[in-house]
Design a protein around this motif. Sequence first.
Motif, mmCIF file in Angstrom:
data_model
loop_
_atom_site.group_PDB
_atom_site.id
_atom_site.type_symbol
_atom_site.label_atom_id
_atom_site.label_comp_id
_atom_site.label_asym_id
_atom_site.label_seq_id
_atom_site.Cartn_x
_atom_site.Cartn_y
_atom_site.Cartn_z
ATOM 1 N N ALA A 17 -51.559 2.858 -77.824
ATOM 2 C CA ALA A 17 -52.847 2.468 -77.780
ATOM 3 C C ALA A 17 -53.889 3.491 -78.462
ATOM 4 C CB ALA A 17 -53.286 2.582 -76.117
ATOM 5 N N HIS A 18 -53.664 4.526 -79.214
ATOM 6 C CA HIS A 18 -54.665 5.207 -79.945
ATOM 7 C C HIS A 18 -55.192 4.306 -81.258
ATOM 8 C CE1 HIS A 18 -55.108 9.187 -77.765
ATOM 9 N NE2 HIS A 18 -53.830 8.942 -77.210
ATOM 10 N N LYS A 19 -54.240 3.499 -81.668
ATOM 11 C CA LYS A 19 -54.709 2.529 -82.805
ATOM 12 C C LYS A 19 -56.139 2.330 -82.813
ATOM 13 C CE LYS A 19 -53.994 1.004 -86.837
ATOM 14 N NZ LYS A 19 -53.591 1.812 -87.832
ATOM 15 N N ASP A 20 -56.664 2.758 -83.814
ATOM 16 C CA ASP A 20 -58.207 2.434 -84.088
ATOM 17 C C ASP A 20 -58.982 2.909 -82.798
ATOM 18 O OD1 ASP A 20 -57.975 1.169 -86.506
ATOM 19 O OD2 ASP A 20 -57.534 -0.663 -85.376
ATOM 20 N N VAL A 176 -41.589 -0.631 -91.395
ATOM 21 C CA VAL A 176 -41.251 0.006 -90.139
ATOM 22 C C VAL A 176 -42.066 -0.287 -89.092
ATOM 23 C CG1 VAL A 176 -40.400 2.087 -91.544
ATOM 24 C CG2 VAL A 176 -42.808 2.004 -90.884
ATOM 25 N N THR A 177 -43.305 -0.993 -89.408
ATOM 26 C CA THR A 177 -43.916 -1.423 -88.164
ATOM 27 C C THR A 177 -43.326 -2.563 -87.640
ATOM 28 O OG1 THR A 177 -45.963 -0.644 -89.275
ATOM 29 C CG2 THR A 177 -46.214 -2.410 -87.651
ATOM 30 N N GLU A 178 -43.107 -3.721 -88.621
ATOM 31 C CA GLU A 178 -42.339 -4.854 -88.211
ATOM 32 C C GLU A 178 -40.860 -4.460 -87.313
ATOM 33 O OE1 GLU A 178 -42.123 -7.187 -91.602
ATOM 34 O OE2 GLU A 178 -44.354 -7.400 -91.749
ATOM 35 N N ALA A 179 -40.104 -3.392 -87.723
ATOM 36 C CA ALA A 179 -39.058 -3.063 -87.052
ATOM 37 C C ALA A 179 -39.226 -2.564 -85.738
ATOM 38 C CB ALA A 179 -38.355 -1.976 -87.886
ATOM 39 N N GLY A 180 -40.386 -1.970 -85.444
ATOM 40 C CA GLY A 180 -40.696 -1.538 -83.847
ATOM 41 C C GLY A 180 -40.986 -0.291 -83.883
ATOM 42 N N ALA A 181 -41.213 0.410 -84.954
ATOM 43 C CA ALA A 181 -41.756 2.120 -84.779
ATOM 44 C C ALA A 181 -43.017 1.946 -84.011
ATOM 45 C CB ALA A 181 -42.019 2.643 -86.110
ATOM 46 N N PHE A 182 -43.466 2.837 -83.326
ATOM 47 C CA PHE A 182 -44.450 2.978 -82.366
ATOM 48 C C PHE A 182 -45.686 3.913 -82.881
ATOM 49 C CE2 PHE A 182 -44.631 6.991 -80.163
ATOM 50 C CZ PHE A 182 -43.287 7.442 -80.148
ATOM 51 N N ALA A 183 -45.366 4.372 -84.079
ATOM 52 C CA ALA A 183 -46.211 5.420 -84.581
ATOM 53 C C ALA A 183 -45.663 5.663 -86.248
ATOM 54 C CB ALA A 183 -46.699 6.468 -84.369
ATOM 55 N N LEU A 184 -46.480 6.082 -87.164
ATOM 56 C CA LEU A 184 -45.975 6.585 -88.331
ATOM 57 C C LEU A 184 -46.556 7.464 -89.008
ATOM 58 C CD1 LEU A 184 -44.963 5.603 -91.068
ATOM 59 C CD2 LEU A 184 -46.730 3.805 -91.237
ATOM 60 N N PRO A 204 -50.333 3.301 -84.739
ATOM 61 C CA PRO A 204 -51.099 4.518 -85.139
ATOM 62 C C PRO A 204 -50.425 4.995 -86.438
ATOM 63 C CG PRO A 204 -50.632 4.640 -82.882
ATOM 64 C CD PRO A 204 -49.980 3.224 -83.290
ATOM 65 N N THR A 205 -51.389 5.692 -87.444
ATOM 66 C CA THR A 205 -50.754 6.537 -88.265
ATOM 67 C C THR A 205 -51.067 7.964 -88.090
ATOM 68 O OG1 THR A 205 -53.067 6.290 -89.939
ATOM 69 C CG2 THR A 205 -50.924 4.836 -90.320
ATOM 70 N N ILE A 206 -50.183 9.035 -88.194
ATOM 71 C CA ILE A 206 -50.425 10.235 -87.870
ATOM 72 C C ILE A 206 -50.368 10.915 -89.118
ATOM 73 C CG2 ILE A 206 -49.532 12.233 -86.690
ATOM 74 C CD1 ILE A 206 -48.457 10.503 -84.532
ATOM 75 N N CYS A 214 -56.714 8.566 -90.911
ATOM 76 C CA CYS A 214 -55.522 8.209 -89.967
ATOM 77 C C CYS A 214 -55.872 8.239 -88.468
ATOM 78 C CB CYS A 214 -54.466 9.408 -90.302
ATOM 79 S SG CYS A 214 -53.735 9.285 -91.948
ATOM 80 N N ASP A 215 -55.113 7.671 -87.781
ATOM 81 C CA ASP A 215 -55.187 7.689 -86.339
ATOM 82 C C ASP A 215 -54.846 8.808 -85.548
ATOM 83 O OD1 ASP A 215 -55.956 4.670 -86.165
ATOM 84 O OD2 ASP A 215 -53.834 4.461 -87.147
ATOM 85 N N GLY A 216 -54.432 9.876 -86.175
ATOM 86 C CA GLY A 216 -54.182 10.981 -85.634
ATOM 87 C C GLY A 216 -53.797 12.027 -86.660
ATOM 88 N N GLN A 217 -53.669 13.122 -86.329
ATOM 89 C CA GLN A 217 -53.236 14.401 -87.128
ATOM 90 C C GLN A 217 -52.248 15.141 -86.794
ATOM 91 O OE1 GLN A 217 -54.499 14.602 -90.523
ATOM 92 N NE2 GLN A 217 -56.082 12.782 -90.053
ATOM 93 N N VAL A 218 -51.459 15.775 -87.899
ATOM 94 C CA VAL A 218 -50.315 16.726 -87.150
ATOM 95 C C VAL A 218 -50.353 17.729 -88.204
ATOM 96 C CG1 VAL A 218 -48.438 15.352 -88.231
ATOM 97 C CG2 VAL A 218 -47.850 17.024 -86.640
#
Length: 274
Positions: A17-20, A176-184, A204-206, A214-218
Amino acid sequence: MSIQSQMRRITVPEIRAHKDAKPIVCLTCYHAHTAKLLDRHVDLILVGDTLGMVIHGMETTLGVTVEMMILHGQAVMRGSQRALVVVDMPFGSYEESPEVAFHNASRIMKEAGCQAVKLEGGTRMAQTIRYLSQRGIPVIAHIGMTPQNVQVLGGFKTQGRTPAEWPALEADAKAVTEAGAFALVLEAMAEPLAARITELVAIPTIGIGASPTCDGQVLVMEDMLGLNPNPPKFVREYAQLGPVIAAAVEAYARDVRERRFPGSENVYPMKKAQ
Ligand code: KIV
């Protein structure tokens, strides 16, 4: 019925739910005490296979095993209560087939007690990501500079530097999005491409050395704490713990050598002899 702990962990749908929305705060972590320090401040803790280099002094992540990931995953789970804990699948533990990937991912989830796994690869791993996520294993995908592929890529290099490389990386992100990953995770990726992919996908992209959009950072925690003498260029250091540790050890060594070390009577007060 299990006894629930007081503190509830952040869930996979909450990260999704952190997308955008509010950016996801993520750091790597490999052991219990630091996990405890991070826990209040981050949404997601990644037990990354960088532990091979950071903790075990390896040249690359290729020598990391499932057992090592489980051991460090367990430590991080014991130290944390709140953040979602994701454990990396190490090189050789998932590429062969979706079934092999399921065997190792389910072992990691059961034995480490983590909430999700991360694996490297785009289109070529889409079938495996679908297989895992349809069977109860939440997956974060990782594209761009994928360190387990370092020998093929010929080094740790920024990906997508020329627009000619973009379609393949965009196709990876979509697959990977279509395959069901919940973040990238987007690692060491040219900024405009990382920004385009963040717009393109619904998860969300990290970013790590990618884009502030990006939607987050690591970051690797030891890098941002100033413990890596040779950090990647994109790393912002928030502390300089290397010199702090060296000075503390020097002071300790001086005390020991000058016999200024406290005796046990100061630590465990004893009864006076009658
Ligand atoms: O292994 C790791 O620590 C990672 C991060 C660098 C994203 O994959």
